[in-house]
Scaffold this motif. Structure first.
Motif, mmCIF file in Angstrom:
data_model
loop_
_atom_site.group_PDB
_atom_site.id
_atom_site.type_symbol
_atom_site.label_atom_id
_atom_site.label_comp_id
_atom_site.label_asym_id
_atom_site.label_seq_id
_atom_site.Cartn_x
_atom_site.Cartn_y
_atom_site.Cartn_z
ATOM 1 N N ALA A 78 -43.960 -6.407 7.061
ATOM 2 C CA ALA A 78 -43.157 -7.357 8.509
ATOM 3 C C ALA A 78 -41.660 -7.916 8.197
ATOM 4 O O ALA A 78 -40.197 -8.438 9.076
ATOM 5 C CB ALA A 78 -43.635 -7.734 10.162
ATOM 6 N N SER B 47 -43.661 -0.247 7.880
ATOM 7 C CA SER B 47 -44.349 -1.108 9.127
ATOM 8 C C SER B 47 -45.052 -0.008 9.588
ATOM 9 O O SER B 47 -46.032 -0.102 10.206
ATOM 10 C CB SER B 47 -43.038 -2.011 9.295
ATOM 11 O OG SER B 47 -43.954 -2.986 9.915
ATOM 12 N N ASP C 105 -46.037 -10.511 14.240
ATOM 13 C CA ASP C 105 -45.049 -8.484 14.445
ATOM 14 C C ASP C 105 -43.864 -9.301 15.127
ATOM 15 O O ASP C 105 -43.045 -8.855 15.237
ATOM 16 C CB ASP C 105 -45.957 -7.791 14.238
ATOM 17 C CG ASP C 105 -46.589 -7.188 13.646
ATOM 18 O OD1 ASP C 105 -46.260 -7.645 12.265
ATOM 19 O OD2 ASP C 105 -47.115 -6.361 13.578
ATOM 20 N N GLY D 294 -45.498 -3.559 17.087
ATOM 21 C CA GLY D 294 -46.807 -4.705 16.846
ATOM 22 C C GLY D 294 -47.592 -4.339 17.736
ATOM 23 O O GLY D 294 -49.132 -5.316 18.003
#
Length: 220
Positions: A13, A46, A129, A170
């Motif tokens: 991130a 990610s 995140d 996230g």
């Protein structure tokens, strides 16, 4: 979640934020497109790691969409558009690179302060995140407002959308139907943007939004 899992998610991130700064630094259009492809690739990694950490297989679909469309198809099409429009040149900016980078650092600091203060009870990974995602979103907006070239503004918009995807994953993922809808929306928007750029070039012989001001009030 193990410490290693958290560190890797944090690294990916944070890497997305770093690549956003690389986009702010670029002054050549072809280089900016290449950095956007890297931006999408880091987003893919990610999201895939979030799928692994959260045990959410549907997030692999999001990662595949990001890799296929954002990291490969869209950069290739943008390079083709740039070649066809004949706009191989430096990107004109509203302000210098130095002040832009300082503004970017200020936006990242603001993102960290805001998210960490309003989510004190949230999951640590989600908080990190979300703060990184807000940073990416604001940096994408900064790319849009500090560039005069319409193509670079489109890239800023798409990097902004990458921040939204990071935020959604996230926050413990998003439904598969939403991911598919987002993918189709991206494709449709990209087609419209491509047509829009060609029409601007055909009508005004430039895609520099600053130069378009001189055409205001022009009659056919």
């Amino acid at each position: 979640m193990t410490s290693l899992s958290f560190d890797i998610a944090h690294l990916l991130a944070g890497g997305l934020v770093l690549v956003s700064f690389m986009m702010l630094y670029q002054d050549r259009l072809s280089a900016l497109i290449n950095v956007y492809a890297l931006h999408a690739l880091v987003l893919t990694l990610s999201v895939a790691w979030q799928a692994q950490v959260q045990h959410a297989p549907h997030l692999y679909v999001t990662a595949a969409i990001a890799l296929g469309f954002k990291a490969v198809v869209i950069p290739l099409v943008l390079h083709r558009i740039v070649r066809r429009l004949g706009i191989h040149r430096d990107i004109e900016t509203v302000v210098g690179i130095g002040p832009t980078m300082l503004a970017g650092m200020g936006l990242v600091a603001l993102s960290m302060v805001v998210i960490l203060r309003i989510t004190p009870e949230a999951d640590p990974l989600a908080r990190e995140d979300l703060s990184f995602a807000l940073s990416v979103l604001l940096l994408g907006l900064l790319v849009m407002v500090t560039r005069r070239n319409a193509v670079s503004q489109v890239i800023g918009f798409m990097s902004l959308e990458n921040g939204l995807i990071l935020a959604a994953t996230g926050a413990r993922g998003m439904p598969l139907v939403v991911e598919i809808s987002v993918a189709f929306s991206i494709v449709i928007a990209f087609i419209v943007i491509g047509i829009f750029l060609f029409r601007i070039r055909e009508r005004f012989d430039t895609v520099d939004v600053g130069a378009l001001d001189s055409f205001r009030g022009e009659r056919r």
